[in-house]
Design a protein around this motif. Structure first.
Motif, PDB file in Angstrom:
ATOM      1  N   GLY A 101      -4.247  53.090 -14.982  1.00  0.00           N
ATOM      2  CA  GLY A 101      -4.454  54.517 -14.766  1.00  0.00           C
ATOM      3  C   GLY A 101      -3.180  55.330 -14.679  1.00  0.00           C
ATOM      4  N   THR A 102      -2.028  54.656 -14.564  1.00  0.00           N
ATOM      5  CA  THR A 102      -0.762  55.399 -14.573  1.00  0.00           C
ATOM      6  C   THR A 102      -0.609  56.094 -15.925  1.00  0.00           C
ATOM      7  OG1 THR A 102       0.262  53.775 -13.097  1.00  0.00           O
ATOM      8  CG2 THR A 102       1.743  55.205 -14.344  1.00  0.00           C
ATOM      9  N   PRO A 103      -0.278  57.388 -15.947  1.00  0.00           N
ATOM     10  CA  PRO A 103      -0.166  58.097 -17.229  1.00  0.00           C
ATOM     11  C   PRO A 103       0.796  57.407 -18.189  1.00  0.00           C
ATOM     12  CG  PRO A 103      -0.069  59.636 -15.413  1.00  0.00           C
ATOM     13  CD  PRO A 103      -0.020  58.271 -14.804  1.00  0.00           C
TER      14      PRO A 103
ATOM     15  N   MET B 217       2.152  57.436 -22.613  1.00  0.00           N
ATOM     16  CA  MET B 217       2.590  58.361 -23.663  1.00  0.00           C
ATOM     17  C   MET B 217       3.690  59.295 -23.161  1.00  0.00           C
ATOM     18  SD  MET B 217      -0.848  59.307 -25.840  1.00  0.00           S
ATOM     19  CE  MET B 217       0.122  59.954 -27.217  1.00  0.00           C
ATOM     20  N   GLY B 218       4.380  58.884 -22.074  1.00  0.00           N
ATOM     21  CA  GLY B 218       5.506  59.681 -21.585  1.00  0.00           C
ATOM     22  C   GLY B 218       6.669  59.708 -22.547  1.00  0.00           C
ATOM     23  N   GLY B 219       6.632  58.819 -23.538  1.00  0.00           N
ATOM     24  CA  GLY B 219       7.673  58.833 -24.565  1.00  0.00           C
ATOM     25  C   GLY B 219       7.721  60.149 -25.321  1.00  0.00           C
ATOM     26  N   ALA B 220       6.606  60.882 -25.292  1.00  0.00           N
ATOM     27  CA  ALA B 220       6.604  62.202 -25.927  1.00  0.00           C
ATOM     28  C   ALA B 220       7.645  63.117 -25.283  1.00  0.00           C
ATOM     29  CB  ALA B 220       5.212  62.825 -25.822  1.00  0.00           C
ATOM     30  N   LEU B 221       7.844  62.956 -23.979  1.00  0.00           N
ATOM     31  CA  LEU B 221       8.874  63.735 -23.277  1.00  0.00           C
ATOM     32  C   LEU B 221      10.262  63.362 -23.787  1.00  0.00           C
ATOM     33  CD1 LEU B 221       9.860  65.595 -20.962  1.00  0.00           C
ATOM     34  CD2 LEU B 221       9.736  63.603 -19.449  1.00  0.00           C
ATOM     35  N   ILE B 222      10.483  62.065 -24.017  1.00  0.00           N
ATOM     36  CA  ILE B 222      11.768  61.601 -24.543  1.00  0.00           C
ATOM     37  C   ILE B 222      12.024  62.190 -25.920  1.00  0.00           C
ATOM     38  CG2 ILE B 222      13.100  59.576 -25.230  1.00  0.00           C
ATOM     39  CD1 ILE B 222      11.503  57.948 -23.194  1.00  0.00           C
ATOM     40  N   LEU B 223      11.012  62.137 -26.776  1.00  0.00           N
ATOM     41  CA  LEU B 223      11.180  62.660 -28.135  1.00  0.00           C
ATOM     42  C   LEU B 223      11.394  64.167 -28.126  1.00  0.00           C
ATOM     43  CD1 LEU B 223       8.528  60.616 -30.168  1.00  0.00           C
ATOM     44  CD2 LEU B 223      10.952  60.152 -29.790  1.00  0.00           C
ATOM     45  N   LEU B 224      10.728  64.869 -27.215  1.00  0.00           N
ATOM     46  CA  LEU B 224      10.942  66.312 -27.085  1.00  0.00           C
ATOM     47  C   LEU B 224      12.389  66.598 -26.715  1.00  0.00           C
ATOM     48  CD1 LEU B 224       9.891  69.259 -26.811  1.00  0.00           C
ATOM     49  CD2 LEU B 224       9.389  68.729 -24.412  1.00  0.00           C
ATOM     50  N   SER B 225      12.904  65.866 -25.743  1.00  0.00           N
ATOM     51  CA  SER B 225      14.280  66.081 -25.291  1.00  0.00           C
ATOM     52  C   SER B 225      15.275  65.783 -26.402  1.00  0.00           C
ATOM     53  CB  SER B 225      14.576  65.197 -24.071  1.00  0.00           C
ATOM     54  OG  SER B 225      13.724  65.501 -22.999  1.00  0.00           O
ATOM     55  N   ILE B 226      15.066  64.668 -27.106  1.00  0.00           N
ATOM     56  CA  ILE B 226      15.985  64.280 -28.184  1.00  0.00           C
ATOM     57  C   ILE B 226      15.968  65.304 -29.306  1.00  0.00           C
ATOM     58  CG2 ILE B 226      16.394  62.578 -30.007  1.00  0.00           C
ATOM     59  CD1 ILE B 226      15.342  60.444 -28.053  1.00  0.00           C
ATOM     60  N   THR B 227      14.773  65.732 -29.698  1.00  0.00           N
ATOM     61  CA  THR B 227      14.653  66.653 -30.834  1.00  0.00           C
ATOM     62  C   THR B 227      15.259  68.015 -30.514  1.00  0.00           C
ATOM     63  OG1 THR B 227      12.612  65.538 -31.514  1.00  0.00           O
ATOM     64  CG2 THR B 227      13.035  67.709 -32.447  1.00  0.00           C
ATOM     65  N   VAL B 228      14.897  68.569 -29.369  1.00  0.00           N
ATOM     66  CA  VAL B 228      15.435  69.879 -28.980  1.00  0.00           C
ATOM     67  C   VAL B 228      16.955  69.827 -28.882  1.00  0.00           C
ATOM     68  CG1 VAL B 228      15.565  71.553 -27.094  1.00  0.00           C
ATOM     69  CG2 VAL B 228      13.346  70.650 -27.801  1.00  0.00           C
ATOM     70  N   THR B 229      17.461  68.799 -28.234  1.00  0.00           N
ATOM     71  CA  THR B 229      18.907  68.668 -28.045  1.00  0.00           C
ATOM     72  C   THR B 229      19.631  68.521 -29.373  1.00  0.00           C
ATOM     73  OG1 THR B 229      18.593  67.649 -25.871  1.00  0.00           O
ATOM     74  CG2 THR B 229      20.703  67.281 -26.962  1.00  0.00           C
ATOM     75  N   THR B 230      19.100  67.689 -30.243  1.00  0.00           N
ATOM     76  CA  THR B 230      19.736  67.469 -31.544  1.00  0.00           C
ATOM     77  C   THR B 230      19.764  68.755 -32.366  1.00  0.00           C
ATOM     78  OG1 THR B 230      19.030  65.154 -31.576  1.00  0.00           O
ATOM     79  CG2 THR B 230      19.654  66.137 -33.683  1.00  0.00           C
ATOM     80  N   LEU B 231      18.652  69.470 -32.390  1.00  0.00           N
ATOM     81  CA  LEU B 231      18.597  70.722 -33.156  1.00  0.00           C
ATOM     82  C   LEU B 231      19.553  71.773 -32.597  1.00  0.00           C
ATOM     83  CD1 LEU B 231      14.749  71.029 -33.807  1.00  0.00           C
ATOM     84  CD2 LEU B 231      16.534  70.222 -35.375  1.00  0.00           C
ATOM     85  N   LEU B 232      19.791  71.719 -31.288  1.00  0.00           N
ATOM     86  CA  LEU B 232      20.694  72.686 -30.675  1.00  0.00           C
ATOM     87  C   LEU B 232      22.157  72.366 -30.926  1.00  0.00           C
ATOM     88  CD1 LEU B 232      19.046  73.366 -27.183  1.00  0.00           C
ATOM     89  CD2 LEU B 232      19.217  74.959 -29.110  1.00  0.00           C
ATOM     90  N   TRP B 233      22.551  71.091 -30.805  1.00  0.00           N
ATOM     91  CA  TRP B 233      23.972  70.747 -30.742  1.00  0.00           C
ATOM     92  C   TRP B 233      24.534  70.021 -31.952  1.00  0.00           C
ATOM     93  CZ3 TRP B 233      26.599  73.419 -27.464  1.00  0.00           C
ATOM     94  CH2 TRP B 233      26.000  73.845 -26.278  1.00  0.00           C
ATOM     95  N   ALA B 234      23.699  69.441 -32.801  1.00  0.00           N
ATOM     96  CA  ALA B 234      24.213  68.708 -33.958  1.00  0.00           C
ATOM     97  C   ALA B 234      24.489  69.648 -35.123  1.00  0.00           C
ATOM     98  CB  ALA B 234      23.216  67.630 -34.376  1.00  0.00           C
ATOM     99  N   ASP B 235      25.337  69.183 -36.032  1.00  0.00           N
ATOM    100  CA  ASP B 235      25.579  69.904 -37.273  1.00  0.00           C
ATOM    101  C   ASP B 235      24.402  69.612 -38.197  1.00  0.00           C
ATOM    102  OD1 ASP B 235      26.394  70.952 -39.662  1.00  0.00           O
ATOM    103  OD2 ASP B 235      28.293  69.860 -39.770  1.00  0.00           O
TER     104      ASP B 235
ATOM    105  N   ARG C  97      -0.001  66.868 -17.090  1.00  0.00           N
ATOM    106  CA  ARG C  97      -0.915  67.091 -18.216  1.00  0.00           C
ATOM    107  C   ARG C  97      -1.511  65.767 -18.697  1.00  0.00           C
ATOM    108  NH1 ARG C  97      -4.550  68.133 -20.529  1.00  0.00           N
ATOM    109  NH2 ARG C  97      -4.885  69.368 -22.412  1.00  0.00           N
ATOM    110  N   LEU C  98      -0.705  64.727 -18.753  1.00  0.00           N
ATOM    111  CA  LEU C  98      -1.206  63.423 -19.165  1.00  0.00           C
ATOM    112  C   LEU C  98      -2.233  62.901 -18.169  1.00  0.00           C
ATOM    113  CD1 LEU C  98       2.121  61.713 -20.343  1.00  0.00           C
ATOM    114  CD2 LEU C  98       0.222  62.459 -21.804  1.00  0.00           C
ATOM    115  N   GLY C  99      -1.977  63.146 -16.895  1.00  0.00           N
ATOM    116  CA  GLY C  99      -2.929  62.729 -15.869  1.00  0.00           C
ATOM    117  C   GLY C  99      -4.243  63.467 -15.986  1.00  0.00           C
TER     118      GLY C  99
END
Length: 360
Positions: free
Chosen positions: A70-72, A74-92, A47-49
């Motif tokens: 030209g290398t895509p 803003m891939g950090g958005a993938l990192i933030l997605l993973s962190i946020t989803v994981t935290t909301l699932l497993w943290a208190d 999508r970034l490409g």
């Protein structure tokens, strides 16, 4: 989120009680964030490409980097997605420290995302002005600083601990607020400066986050905290879940970011991850240990400061180019050699940082 579900299900099957333990949820968080990265990584890169989110390259940088244009990014958005989803699932999610870390991580990610977008829209390596970027970072950091100061229940939660010396804890009082600002903003920009080669910043971030996760678990555990003679802070153990999420998300991203990179994290990832490390170190009261473990980040930052100061005062440069990883490139080191050697240095420094918990 899942913690509440498993608490409910435990009345029907005792096996669900295993998820009451932070250690179990740390494992699940690391696995979840890796899986999220693997599942969404190819689509995000594609999508970034398609959106032509290609990385602008500095014309005055090493010539070998011109091929990376030209290398895509803003891939950090993938990192933030993973962190946020994981935290909301497993943290208190009733734990306030979890929300403070998320606030800082996502807030700095937003600032970085705007910076990345402007760079791409303008087609050059200049995004937000330095003043605008610092203003955005400052707003997020100061809110977190006041938040932590307001909820501090004991003097130890706002004191500066000195590694190795078990009896030295410097009360910061109201100066805790500017100290938090300095640590969080400084850590954020240090990681951002390091993010100049494929995978150079992400693995040290994974290593430091993993060590901070261990420290967070110890800090939130009465017996371990007493044994190690570090302050016990109720609720901090949940931060280990976020550290595991950072570790998993970082490893998942490295799969795509390793040399030669398919995607760059951009400021949206680097600023967010650096700020996350900073605020976690503040919450666990191990800011000085962070400086030891993140020695590569410190070295990169100091190289820029020294280079600028030397040029302004004497008209001469200390390094061939700053940050210092470019200096080694211009000396003839292949990019993978620079990257792996900096990784090795980080492993050593992380071990030294962890050792300070015992040598007190």
């Amino acid at each position: 989120m899942l913690l509440s579900l498993f608490d409910y299900l435990s009345q029907y099957h005792s096996g669900f009680r295993a998820f009451d333990f932070i250690t179990m949820r740390v494992i699940m968080a690391a696995l979840t964030s890796v899986i999220v990265s693997f599942l969404f990584g190819p689509a995000v890169i594609r999508r970034l490409g398609q959106a032509k989110m290609g990385q602008p390259v500095r014309a005055d940088g090493p010539q070998t980097h011109l091929a990376k244009a030209g290398t895509p990014t803003m891939g950090g958005a993938l990192i933030l997605l993973s962190i946020t989803v994981t935290t909301l699932l497993w943290a208190d999610l009733s734990d306030r420290y979890v929300w403070i870390v998320l606030w800082v991580t996502l807030g700095f990610g937003l600032v970085g995302g705007i910076d990345d977008y402007l760079k791409l829209a303008r087609g050059n390596s200049k995004g937000l002005s330095a003043r605008a970027k610092l203003l955005g970072q400052s707003g997020v950091a100061i809110v977190a600083a006041f938040w932590l100061f307001a909820i501090a229940a004991t003097p130890a939660e706002t004191a500066l601990l000195v590694p190795v010396f078990k009896s030295i804890a410097i009360p910061l009082g109201v100066f805790f607020i500017p100290w938090v600002f300095f640590v969080v903003v400084g850590s954020s920009n240090a990681v951002n400066l390091t993010d100049g080669l494929d995978g150079l910043a992400i693995l040290p971030t994974v290593l430091v986050a993993s060590a901070l996760g261990v420290i967070a678990y110890f800090t939130g555990h009465v017996k371990f905290a007493e044994y190690l003679n570090i302050p016990y802070i109720a609720g901090v153990g949940e931060i280990a879940i976020i550290c595991a999420a950072i570790m998993g998300a970082g490893l998942g991203f490295l799969w795509f970011n390793t040399y030669p990179a398919q995607v760059f994290m951009g400021d949206v990832g680097a600023l967010a991850l650096g700020a996350a490390l900073g605020i976690i170190a503040v919450i666990t009261r191990q800011e000085l240990v962070l400086m030891i473990m993140g020695g590569v980040f410190v070295m990169e930052t100091l190289s820029v400061i020294l280079q600028v100061a030397s040029y302004k005062l004497t008209g001469k440069r200390i390094f061939r180019m700053a940050p210092i990883h470019h200096h080694f490139e211009l000396k003839g080191w292949p990019e993978p050699r620079v990257i792996v050697r900096f990784w090795i240095i980080t492993v050593i420094l992380v071990l030294l940082g962890l050792a300070t918990l015992k040598v007190r």
